[in-house]
Design a protein around this motif. Sequence first.
Motif, PDB file in Angstrom:
ATOM      1  N   ILE A  66     -10.305  -7.823   5.025  1.00 27.55           N
ATOM      2  CA  ILE A  66     -10.608  -9.230   4.775  1.00 27.55           C
ATOM      3  C   ILE A  66     -11.291  -9.358   3.416  1.00 27.55           C
ATOM      4  CG2 ILE A  66     -12.844  -9.181   5.949  1.00 27.55           C
ATOM      5  CD1 ILE A  66     -12.063 -12.045   6.978  1.00 27.55           C
ATOM      6  N   ILE A  67     -10.875 -10.371   2.665  1.00 28.34           N
ATOM      7  CA  ILE A  67     -11.508 -10.656   1.374  1.00 28.34           C
ATOM      8  C   ILE A  67     -12.854 -11.313   1.687  1.00 28.34           C
ATOM      9  CG2 ILE A  67     -11.359 -11.910  -0.819  1.00 28.34           C
ATOM     10  CD1 ILE A  67      -9.163  -9.830  -0.622  1.00 28.34           C
ATOM     11  N   ASP A  82      -9.238 -14.450   3.347  1.00 25.32           N
ATOM     12  CA  ASP A  82      -7.896 -14.048   3.774  1.00 25.32           C
ATOM     13  C   ASP A  82      -7.894 -12.638   4.355  1.00 25.32           C
ATOM     14  OD1 ASP A  82      -6.830 -16.414   2.898  1.00 25.32           O
ATOM     15  OD2 ASP A  82      -5.732 -15.554   1.197  1.00 25.32           O
ATOM     16  N   ALA A  83      -7.058 -12.443   5.355  1.00 27.10           N
ATOM     17  CA  ALA A  83      -6.761 -11.095   5.847  1.00 27.10           C
ATOM     18  C   ALA A  83      -5.624 -10.557   4.983  1.00 27.10           C
ATOM     19  CB  ALA A  83      -6.352 -11.134   7.310  1.00 27.10           C
ATOM     20  N   GLU A  90     -13.266  -5.574   2.851  1.00 27.41           N
ATOM     21  CA  GLU A  90     -13.690  -4.562   3.804  1.00 27.41           C
ATOM     22  C   GLU A  90     -12.660  -4.494   4.903  1.00 27.41           C
ATOM     23  OE1 GLU A  90     -17.539  -5.529   5.327  1.00 27.41           O
ATOM     24  OE2 GLU A  90     -18.572  -4.674   3.611  1.00 27.41           O
ATOM     25  N   LEU A  91     -12.514  -3.323   5.504  1.00 28.77           N
ATOM     26  CA  LEU A  91     -11.585  -3.168   6.628  1.00 28.77           C
ATOM     27  C   LEU A  91     -12.067  -3.989   7.814  1.00 28.77           C
ATOM     28  CD1 LEU A  91     -10.785   0.640   6.679  1.00 28.77           C
ATOM     29  CD2 LEU A  91      -9.539  -1.194   5.543  1.00 28.77           C
ATOM     30  N   SER A 133     -14.435   0.047   1.433  1.00 24.53           N
ATOM     31  CA  SER A 133     -14.320  -1.266   0.807  1.00 24.53           C
ATOM     32  C   SER A 133     -13.732  -1.068  -0.579  1.00 24.53           C
ATOM     33  CB  SER A 133     -15.689  -1.954   0.741  1.00 24.53           C
ATOM     34  OG  SER A 133     -16.586  -1.181  -0.030  1.00 24.53           O
ATOM     35  N   GLY A 134     -13.340  -2.155  -1.194  1.00 25.00           N
ATOM     36  CA  GLY A 134     -12.740  -2.056  -2.514  1.00 25.00           C
ATOM     37  C   GLY A 134     -12.631  -3.424  -3.146  1.00 25.00           C
TER      38      GLY A 134
END
Length: 67
Positions: free
Chosen positions: A44-45, A30-31, A65-66, A11-12
């Motif tokens: 995804i935010i 959003d993706a 996160e992915l 994540s970031g």
Amino acid sequence: MNASRPRLSFSGAVKDGPATKFGIDWNFGDAVMVSYRGHDYEAIINALSITVYGNGDEEVRGGFELI
């Protein structure tokens, strides 16, 4: 068979700025595409933080996160 394969997970955060404008380039839910070590991944935010400082400046950050 896929249950035993390792799954990449990280994540970031993304910060509102000239290259990534909140509300234009990204928003909550959003993706987005993220790059890590030369590879691109879809994420995804899933978090949003807005800070307003005493001088009126704002800072907007989004967590991802992915997927």
